[in-house]
Design a protein around this motif. Structure first.
Motif, short mmCIF file in Angstrom:
data_model
loop_
_atom_site.label_atom_id
_atom_site.label_comp_id
_atom_site.label_asym_id
_atom_site.label_seq_id
_atom_site.Cartn_x
_atom_site.Cartn_y
_atom_site.Cartn_z
N SER A 1 -14.83 11.66 -7.79
CA SER A 1 -15.59 12.92 -7.77
C SER A 1 -16.99 12.76 -7.18
N HIS A 2 -17.58 11.59 -7.27
CA HIS A 2 -18.94 11.41 -6.76
C HIS A 2 -18.99 11.09 -5.26
N PHE A 3 -17.83 11.02 -4.61
CA PHE A 3 -17.78 10.74 -3.18
C PHE A 3 -17.65 12.04 -2.39
N ASN A 4 -18.25 12.06 -1.20
CA ASN A 4 -18.08 13.23 -0.33
C ASN A 4 -16.69 13.21 0.29
N LEU A 5 -16.36 14.27 1.03
CA LEU A 5 -15.02 14.42 1.60
C LEU A 5 -14.68 13.26 2.54
N GLN A 6 -15.63 12.84 3.38
CA GLN A 6 -15.35 11.76 4.33
C GLN A 6 -14.97 10.47 3.62
N LYS B 1 -13.76 10.17 0.59
CA LYS B 1 -12.46 10.38 -0.05
C LYS B 1 -11.33 10.22 0.97
N GLN C 1 -26.58 10.94 12.41
CA GLN C 1 -26.54 9.84 11.46
C GLN C 1 -26.73 8.51 12.17
N GLN D 1 -23.09 6.36 6.31
CA GLN D 1 -23.23 7.15 5.09
C GLN D 1 -23.97 6.39 3.98
N HIS E 1 -23.14 3.52 2.50
CA HIS E 1 -22.36 2.71 1.57
C HIS E 1 -22.47 1.23 1.88
#
Length: 191
Positions: A3-8, A10, A73, A129, A131
């Protein structure tokens, strides 16, 4: 869990999971269809390739979607450069293995280069992003290149090995992919 990850992210994680499943089915097929004694041929083992293809295509779609990066980005390299580099690498390796080394061309060469390109896109997106730090991304990219080289060596050696060594040699690239996809997934989950 996600749930804490954005769509990309995921999409990337889902793609990694699908690629692990793809590799597992491909490995299962290899284990039964190429074992030195009592190999199971035809559709008795070939059906295992069907879910491998389905999960493989799903993995590619998810990882490519998740690796889409906005131009604004910070990235290590452009997607276009990775894709063009992959095409050039494939053409060079295809020519070198076929013309210089007289190695029969098989799908595995395309899969090795394709996996490497996919992983470069993924690591690039994970860096963009936030990470991965630049150092972490470079470490992962280096490991991916080493994994690709080991897989290419296995690819080149296969037809020169006896049946037992060839059987094991053919499994190595698939095991490498599973380990790498798992390592990247765990590293993202912990970030």
């Amino acid at each position: 869990m996600f749930s804490h990850f954005n769509l990309q992210i995921k999409q990337i994680l889902t793609g990694n999971f699908f690629l692990i499943l793809c590799s597992a089915f491909y490995l299962a097929w290899w284990i039964v269809a190429f074992r030195p004694v009592g190999a199971v041929r035809g559709m008795k083992s070939g059906w295992l390739l069907l879910p491998a293809v389905v999960f493989g295509v799903a993995a590619i779609l998810q990882i490519v979607r998740g690796s889409g990066i906005a131009d604004s980005q910070s990235v290590l390299f452009s997607r276009t450069a990775v894709l063009i580099g992959g095409v050039i690498a494939y053409i060079v390796l295809l020519a070198a293995t076929r013309l210089l080394l007289n190695r029969q061309v098989t799908t595995e060469l395309f899969l090795i280069v394709g996996w490497t390109v996919l992983m470069f896109l993924e690591v690039n997106a994970l860096f963009a992003q936030g990470h991965y730090s630049r150092v972490s991304a470079i470490i992962f990219l280096t490991i991916i290149l080493i994994a690709a080289v080991v897989s290419l060596v296995c690819y080149l050696l296969y037809y020169n090995l006896d049946s037992i060594r060839g059987y094991v040699d053919g499994m190595v690239p698939l095991l490498i992919i599973v380990v790498m996809m798992f390592a990247v997934t765990v590293s993202v989950m912990q970030s």
